[in-house]
Design a protein around this motif. Sequence first.
Motif, mmCIF file in Angstrom:
data_model
loop_
_atom_site.group_PDB
_atom_site.id
_atom_site.type_symbol
_atom_site.label_atom_id
_atom_site.label_comp_id
_atom_site.label_asym_id
_atom_site.label_seq_id
_atom_site.Cartn_x
_atom_site.Cartn_y
_atom_site.Cartn_z
ATOM 1 N N ARG A 256 -38.955 24.646 88.055
ATOM 2 C CA ARG A 256 -39.692 24.124 86.906
ATOM 3 C C ARG A 256 -41.115 23.748 87.287
ATOM 4 O O ARG A 256 -42.044 24.012 86.544
ATOM 5 C CB ARG A 256 -38.952 22.930 86.320
ATOM 6 C CG ARG A 256 -39.718 22.267 85.199
ATOM 7 C CD ARG A 256 -38.896 21.231 84.535
ATOM 8 N NE ARG A 256 -38.435 21.810 83.303
ATOM 9 C CZ ARG A 256 -37.594 21.260 82.493
ATOM 10 N NH1 ARG A 256 -37.039 20.123 82.800
ATOM 11 N NH2 ARG A 256 -37.259 21.834 81.376
ATOM 12 N N ALA B 3 -44.508 33.508 80.862
ATOM 13 C CA ALA B 3 -43.136 33.299 80.382
ATOM 14 C C ALA B 3 -42.299 34.566 80.494
ATOM 15 O O ALA B 3 -41.111 34.506 80.818
ATOM 16 C CB ALA B 3 -43.163 32.803 78.943
ATOM 17 N N ALA C 138 -34.915 30.280 74.761
ATOM 18 C CA ALA C 138 -35.285 28.992 75.361
ATOM 19 C C ALA C 138 -36.689 28.642 74.899
ATOM 20 O O ALA C 138 -37.544 29.520 74.724
ATOM 21 C CB ALA C 138 -35.238 29.090 76.880
ATOM 22 N N THR C 139 -36.935 27.348 74.706
ATOM 23 C CA THR C 139 -38.213 26.881 74.216
ATOM 24 C C THR C 139 -38.762 25.808 75.154
ATOM 25 O O THR C 139 -38.032 24.904 75.563
ATOM 26 C CB THR C 139 -38.063 26.286 72.797
ATOM 27 O OG1 THR C 139 -37.497 27.293 71.957
ATOM 28 C CG2 THR C 139 -39.380 25.853 72.231
ATOM 29 N N TRP C 140 -40.061 25.932 75.502
ATOM 30 C CA TRP C 140 -40.726 24.957 76.361
ATOM 31 C C TRP C 140 -41.973 24.430 75.655
ATOM 32 O O TRP C 140 -42.845 25.213 75.285
ATOM 33 C CB TRP C 140 -41.198 25.576 77.671
ATOM 34 C CG TRP C 140 -40.134 25.889 78.645
ATOM 35 C CD1 TRP C 140 -39.563 25.017 79.528
ATOM 36 C CD2 TRP C 140 -39.510 27.144 78.865
ATOM 37 N NE1 TRP C 140 -38.623 25.683 80.283
ATOM 38 C CE2 TRP C 140 -38.564 26.991 79.881
ATOM 39 C CE3 TRP C 140 -39.657 28.409 78.282
ATOM 40 C CZ2 TRP C 140 -37.782 28.035 80.347
ATOM 41 C CZ3 TRP C 140 -38.877 29.440 78.740
ATOM 42 C CH2 TRP C 140 -37.952 29.252 79.760
ATOM 43 N N PRO C 141 -42.105 23.116 75.517
ATOM 44 C CA PRO C 141 -43.385 22.573 75.066
ATOM 45 C C PRO C 141 -44.339 22.565 76.263
ATOM 46 O O PRO C 141 -43.926 22.252 77.378
ATOM 47 C CB PRO C 141 -43.036 21.160 74.620
ATOM 48 C CG PRO C 141 -41.798 20.806 75.388
ATOM 49 C CD PRO C 141 -41.080 22.105 75.656
ATOM 50 N N VAL C 142 -45.586 22.944 76.031
ATOM 51 C CA VAL C 142 -46.575 23.022 77.105
ATOM 52 C C VAL C 142 -47.824 22.233 76.688
ATOM 53 O O VAL C 142 -48.313 22.407 75.569
ATOM 54 C CB VAL C 142 -46.982 24.479 77.375
ATOM 55 C CG1 VAL C 142 -48.050 24.564 78.442
ATOM 56 C CG2 VAL C 142 -45.768 25.311 77.758
ATOM 57 N N GLN D 14 -41.725 30.201 73.518
ATOM 58 C CA GLN D 14 -40.334 30.576 73.238
ATOM 59 C C GLN D 14 -40.057 31.900 73.945
ATOM 60 O O GLN D 14 -40.805 32.865 73.773
ATOM 61 C CB GLN D 14 -40.139 30.722 71.737
ATOM 62 C CG GLN D 14 -38.719 30.963 71.329
ATOM 63 C CD GLN D 14 -38.611 31.029 69.818
ATOM 64 O OE1 GLN D 14 -39.181 31.901 69.194
ATOM 65 N NE2 GLN D 14 -37.897 30.079 69.254
ATOM 66 N N VAL E 137 -46.077 25.760 72.119
ATOM 67 C CA VAL E 137 -44.639 25.881 72.333
ATOM 68 C C VAL E 137 -44.394 27.329 72.735
ATOM 69 O O VAL E 137 -44.799 28.258 72.037
ATOM 70 C CB VAL E 137 -43.844 25.526 71.062
ATOM 71 C CG1 VAL E 137 -42.360 25.786 71.269
ATOM 72 C CG2 VAL E 137 -44.091 24.078 70.684
ATOM 73 N N PHE F 82 -43.203 26.817 87.493
ATOM 74 C CA PHE F 82 -43.470 27.328 86.154
ATOM 75 C C PHE F 82 -44.626 26.549 85.535
ATOM 76 O O PHE F 82 -45.530 27.137 84.962
ATOM 77 C CB PHE F 82 -42.190 27.185 85.325
ATOM 78 C CG PHE F 82 -42.059 28.175 84.212
ATOM 79 C CD1 PHE F 82 -42.251 29.530 84.419
ATOM 80 C CD2 PHE F 82 -41.714 27.743 82.950
ATOM 81 C CE1 PHE F 82 -42.112 30.442 83.387
ATOM 82 C CE2 PHE F 82 -41.571 28.641 81.915
ATOM 83 C CZ PHE F 82 -41.766 29.993 82.138
ATOM 84 N N ARG F 83 -44.616 25.233 85.674
ATOM 85 C CA ARG F 83 -45.707 24.408 85.155
ATOM 86 C C ARG F 83 -47.027 24.781 85.818
ATOM 87 O O ARG F 83 -48.059 24.870 85.163
ATOM 88 C CB ARG F 83 -45.421 22.927 85.387
ATOM 89 C CG ARG F 83 -44.398 22.368 84.454
ATOM 90 C CD ARG F 83 -44.294 20.880 84.664
ATOM 91 N NE ARG F 83 -43.057 20.399 84.081
ATOM 92 C CZ ARG F 83 -42.436 19.314 84.466
ATOM 93 N NH1 ARG F 83 -42.924 18.573 85.436
ATOM 94 N NH2 ARG F 83 -41.322 18.940 83.888
ATOM 95 N N SER G 16 -41.589 36.988 74.699
ATOM 96 C CA SER G 16 -42.059 35.606 74.624
ATOM 97 C C SER G 16 -43.046 35.483 73.475
ATOM 98 O O SER G 16 -43.760 36.434 73.151
ATOM 99 C CB SER G 16 -42.707 35.171 75.932
ATOM 100 O OG SER G 16 -43.843 35.970 76.202
#
Length: 75
Positions: A2, A52, A67-71, A21, A19, A5-6, A33
């Motif tokens: 993780r 992504a 899958a969803t990530w807030p950025v 996805q 966001v 990824f950040r 994505s």
Amino acid sequence: RRVLFRSAFRACGGEGRAVVQVTFSGDGRALSSVVEGPLGTTQVGQCLARVARGARVEPFARESLVATWPVTLGR
């Protein structure tokens, strides 16, 4: 993973929120994505989407998984 990824997201530069996805296939590969929010249509958003699409997860039994990530960038 993780944290890496950040870091990859931060390397895209820019400032703001989005966001991300990602749709994964059952073998763990990213199929697509989408970046939503103000950054979505920018070069930064394109970079986030590219990062992504390089993501991998452990294989799973379903056909696909979203899958969803807030950025948040630049803070």
